[in-house]
Design an enzyme around this catalytic site. Structure first.
Site, PDB file in Angstrom:
ATOM      1  N   ASP A  68       0.846  -1.194   0.000  1.00 32.01           N
ATOM      2  CA  ASP A  68       0.000   0.000   0.000  1.00 32.01           C
ATOM      3  C   ASP A  68       0.882   1.244   0.000  1.00 32.01           C
ATOM      4  O   ASP A  68       1.928   1.249  -0.651  1.00 32.01           O
ATOM      5  CB  ASP A  68      -0.924  -0.048   1.227  1.00 32.01           C
ATOM      6  CG  ASP A  68      -2.221   0.676   0.945  1.00 32.01           C
ATOM      7  OD1 ASP A  68      -3.271   0.014   0.865  1.00 32.01           O
ATOM      8  OD2 ASP A  68      -2.178   1.894   0.726  1.00 32.01           O
ATOM      9  N   SER A 107     -11.466  -2.165   1.244  1.00 33.70           N
ATOM     10  CA  SER A 107     -10.092  -2.027   1.768  1.00 33.70           C
ATOM     11  C   SER A 107      -9.974  -2.643   3.139  1.00 33.70           C
ATOM     12  O   SER A 107      -8.965  -3.224   3.485  1.00 33.70           O
ATOM     13  CB  SER A 107      -9.718  -0.545   1.895  1.00 33.70           C
ATOM     14  OG  SER A 107      -9.454  -0.017   0.653  1.00 33.70           O
ATOM     15  N   HIS A 163      -3.652   4.838   4.433  1.00 31.31           N
ATOM     16  CA  HIS A 163      -4.331   3.599   4.045  1.00 31.31           C
ATOM     17  C   HIS A 163      -3.577   2.362   4.539  1.00 31.31           C
ATOM     18  O   HIS A 163      -4.149   1.487   5.190  1.00 31.31           O
ATOM     19  CB  HIS A 163      -4.413   3.581   2.513  1.00 31.31           C
ATOM     20  CG  HIS A 163      -5.530   2.785   1.976  1.00 31.31           C
ATOM     21  ND1 HIS A 163      -5.323   1.681   1.192  1.00 31.31           N
ATOM     22  CD2 HIS A 163      -6.882   2.907   2.076  1.00 31.31           C
ATOM     23  CE1 HIS A 163      -6.490   1.155   0.837  1.00 31.31           C
ATOM     24  NE2 HIS A 163      -7.448   1.891   1.352  1.00 31.31           N
TER      25      HIS A 163
END
Lengths: 795, 87
Positions: A57, A272, A98
């Site tokens: 990520d 996610s 994230h």
């Protein structure tokens, strides 16, 4: 050091623990009704120990108090910055949060009074910073193939744009990296790739247009809301394998996890959040059985995920009995069920890949119509190394030209009738590119048989005015079947397989391969414990069974060879010398015999001659019993010798009574007065008749009935009446030329019954029963020609 | 329709047989810097060409592109930026 076994419900001092609704479903205090049973897995002792997970990520805040304890530098690097530190780039927008959020879901430390608790809170967690810069094929390949002997699970919560008009997937290098990963990662067990399914629900996107979720090498995970409803962002497709909880509508709860700048958030959303959750659950299963291969992991997920209360209108049960949906795959993951399945799991047989031939018959796709194409698949049954009998993944490679890709919908129906939607209409996809050898994938046929008719349907539903002059064309399509040639699930899946710590065995200096030195591939029949050489005699442990050669060498085999039986554990032991198969090593434990021997089913022994009372069935090498009265026989009812007290009557043995009497089970009784010999009481029991009577249809009569004639030939001195030919009414002998009278409408002529009218002299009866004139030179005739004359005129 | 332009970078993925020294030799011959193996992909190397424009909508040409003629170079791919979305 937390002892789960004693605690009823788990307690952690982490402040967010009570709010983690997706961990407390079983409390029934939350709207969620199906539980992922994570605490159940913890209570069985599985928390992710020795398992390494990395998050592909935008980086990981390795200094976060809830992450630093489990952070693993060997599972981390920075591809964007080309260094080893995966710390995210900070900016005012906190854009790069994230990766840190995903990491916390997997392995945030437990009981450290900080933030939250990871699903595998004792696992090692790393991060690969690869999204925060130019993402190229090389960047993705580097990430996906980062340290594959150390990292067990890669979790990715990104993909091509979910804008409902993109068709994109891994480029050549990344595809290569996936294949390398499953082939060589984790010491040959295969890297586990977990991928977040598409988030483009609102843009009517379809995750079959995403090559990452469509790949057979990735475990594509979707999401369901706390209520079990479909979240607004969710995409449908047939490649989604399973689902975990995540956010839903604005009023639904979201996911709680670590956040950038050492904070905590309860606002993580989308698919996610689902992928790392699945990665954490898989980490628990890998701790339960570190020898699961990448395919074993998918099989375990398929067998343990549950539809529960998940809300979808397309749940169906496929022919293998698995319930599956385009929204949630095989359903909500169940951590406890997975660790229990993993503990007793036997590795599935080697993957076979069957590429069926391409159907290149071009078909025109007309608006508001459908094109159907049927392909009879054999599953490559002619090639033992490619034969697929039991399905896992099914890929359909399709090339279609079309003026508006979004108007297409594609379905595939398996031979068992399971219908997968490979593509749904995409409102915003105006592309004229069509599909060029695009690989659609379905897992909906998992466990079904591969051979049979596969039906591909392509529907064209124009969503707006279109130029109809250039219709679409289905140029070519082919099936790629993945699976096994044999039943994948071992019957011995009922007890733990491999002694846990075999791989810590003391090195044996005499090993010619040097256990530590041999790193090459093991024979497929070796278990995951490894081997010290390439052959089936080099395994450290066998996957299925083994037998020993005379020199005590142990050979691993998938099933016991002929002349052996499956003894305890996995050992194949020899049968007795004459046995072909057996259930023990003694001579009376045979199940079938070698050629030239016959199995005596009473004694389970193999003999060269069958005992009295039985005969040799040469087809099946068996001694089969004669009927109970026979002493010897050539067939069941074909007695050649009778037991004492019985006598052979034809080929049967029955109690012998003198003529005129029959055996009624106790003793001999007199026959009916008409009978000379009989098999039972009454006139119907006669075998032969007394003097002056004749046997007619099993009865003794004094004179033959109408349509019977007296048969002068006699069997063993006894007379009988036989039935006349069907064309006669009465007769004096067999056949149609001995009629003595005819049924009405027929004429007796020279012993034969002719159909139809009475004709004058000089006429004959034709085939239709009418009188016709004879040929001029005949006085009487039987037909129209000279040859049919029967009487000439006086002249 | 949205025109999907490709954005080419000044990075290449190259597959070269013969090991690291061979890759280095070929890299310097054509003005590339060999940054190293690509992940765990054996024989695949990351080459960087500093004199190629960093972002371009056309793939790069010039003497360095003759590298693909090298017999040891089995495969070469100029890197293109892909649009990837966090989910």
């Amino acid at each position: 050091d937390y002892d789960f076994s004693r605690a009823q419900s788990t307690y952690f001092n982490d402040p967010k623990w009570p709010s983690m609704w997706y961990m407390h479903c079983s409390d029934n205090t939350h709207p969620c009704q199906s539980d992922m049973n994570i605490e159940g897995a913890w209570k069985r002792g599985y928390t992710g120990k020795n398992i390494v997970v990395t998050i592909l990520d935008d980086g990981i805040e390795r200094t976060h108090p809830d992450l630093m304890q489990n952070y693993d530098a060997l599972a981390s690097c920075d591809v964007n910055g080309n260094d080893l530190d995966p710390m995210p780039r900070y900016d005012a927008s906190n854009e790069n949060k994230h990766g840190t959020r995903c990491a916390g879901e997997v392995a945030a430390a437990a009981n450290n009074s900080h933030c939250t608790v990871g699903i595998a809170f004792n696992a090692k967690i790393g991060g690969v910073r690869m999204l925060d810069g130019d993402v190229t094929d090389m960047v993705e390949a580097k990430s996906v193939s980062f340290n594959p002997q150390h990292v067990h699970i890669y979790s990715a919560s990104w993909g091509p744009d979910d804008d409902g008009k993109t068709v994109d997937g891994p480029a050549p290098l990344t595809r290569q990296a996936f294949e390398n990963g499953v082939r060589m990662g984790r010491r040959g067990l295969g890297s586990v790739f977990v991928w977040a399914s598409g988030n483009g629900g609102r843009s009517k996107d379809h995750c079959s247009c995403d090559g990452y979720t469509n790949s057979i090498y990735t475990i594509s995970i979707s999401s369901t809301a706390e209520s079990g409803k479909k979240p607004w962002y969710l995409e449908e497709c047939s490649s989604t394998l399973a689902t975990t909880y995540s956010s839903g509508e604005s009023y639904d709860k979201k996911i709680i996890t670590t956040d950038l700048r050492q904070r905590c958030t309860d606002n993580h959303t989308g698919t996610s959040a689902s992928a790392p959750m699945a990665a954490g659950i898989i980490a628990l299963a890998l701790e339960a059985n570190p020898f699961l291969t990448w395919r074993d992991v998918q099989h375990v997920i398929v067998r343990t995920s549950r539809a529960g209360h998940l809300n979808a209108n397309d749940w169906k049960t496929n022919a293998a009995g698995f319930k599956v949906s385009h929204l949630y795959g095989f359903g909500l993951m169940d951590a406890e069920a997975m660790v229990m399945e993993a503990e007793k799991w036997t590795t599935v047989p080697r993957q076979h890949v069957c590429v069926e031939s391409t159907d290149r018959q071009i078909k025109t796709i007309r608006p508001n119509s459908a094109v159907r194409s049927i392909y009879k698949a054999s599953g490559c049954s002619d090639n033992p190394n490619r034969h697929v009998n039991y399905l896992e993944h099914v890929v359909v490679r399709i090339t279609i030209t079309h003026p508006r890709r979004g108007d297409l919908a594609i379905y595939l129906t398996s031979p068992s009738g399971t219908r997968s939607q490979l593509l749904a209409n995409r409102l915003f996809d105006h592309s004229m590119e069509g599909f060029k050898n695009w690989e659609f994938m379905t897992i909906h046929c998992w466990g079904e048989r591969a051979a049979g008719d596969w039906v591909l349907e392509v529907y064209d539903t124009p969503s707006q005015l279109r130029n109809f002059k250039t219709p679409g064309k289905l140029k070519e399509w082919s099936l790629v079947l993945y699976g096994t040639s044999v039943q994948p699930y071992s019957p011995t899946n009922e007890f733990p397989k491999v002694e846990r710590f075999r791989y810590s065995r003391v090195e044996d200096p005499t090993d010619d391969y040097g256990t530590e030195d041999y790193a090459g591939p093991c024979d497929p029949e070796c278990s995951e414990v490894g081997c010290d050489g390439p052959g089936p005699d080099h395994c450290n442990d066998c996957l299925h069974y083994y037998y020993k050669l005379k020199n005590n060498t142990r050979i691993c085999v998938s099933s016991c060879p002929p002349g052996h039986y499956h003894a305890d554990k996995k050992r194949c032991r020899k049968c007795a010398p004459n046995c072909e198969s057996c259930f023990g090593s003694h001579g009376e434990q045979c199940l079938s015999c070698k050629y030239g021997y016959f199995l005596n089913e009473e004694t389970n022994s193999c003999v060269t001659h069958c005992p009295d009372g039985s005969y040799q069935d040469t087809k099946k090498n068996l001694c089969r019993k004669c009927s109970e009265n026979c002493k010897t026989c050539t067939e069941f009812h074909n007695c050649t010798e009778c037991r004492d007290g019985l006598s052979l009557q034809g080929s049967r043995c029955s109690v012998s009574c003198e003529d005129g009497r029959y055996f009624n089970g106790q003793d001999c009784q007199p026959c009916h007065r008409f009978c000379a010999t009989c098999a039972g009481a009454g006139a119907d029991g006669c075998i032969n008749c007394t003097e002056g009577y004749f046997m007619e249809d099993g009865r003794c009569v004094q004179s033959c009935s109408i349509s019977y004639y007296f048969d002068h030939s006699s069997e063993n001195g006894y007379k009988s009446c036989k039935k006349c030919d069907t064309s006669c009414l009465t007769c004096n002998g067999p056949g149609f030329k001995n009629c003595t009278s005819c049924p009405s409408g027929y004429l007796l002529d020279l012993g034969m019954c002719q159909m139809g009218a009475i004709c004058k002299d000089g006429e004959y009866v034709d085939d239709h029963g009418h009188c016709q004139t004879c040929e001029a030179s005949c006085a009487k005739c039987r037909g129209p020609t000279q040859e049919d004359c029967t009487t000439c005129p006086m002249t | 329709p949205v025109c999907r332009t490709r954005v080419y970078t000044n990075h290449w993925a190259v597959k070269i047989a013969g090991g690291f020294p061979e890759a280095n030799r070929i890299a310097s011959k054509y003005g590339f810097i060999n940054i190293g193996q690509i992940g765990a992909l054996k024989d695949y190397y990351h080459f960087y060409h500093s004199r190629t424009i960093k972002r371009s909508v056309i793939s790069s040409r010039g003497n360095h592109s003759f590298i693909s003629m090298e017999p040891k170079v089995e495969w070469i791919q100029q890197q293109v930026v892909k649009k990837r979305t966090k989910r």
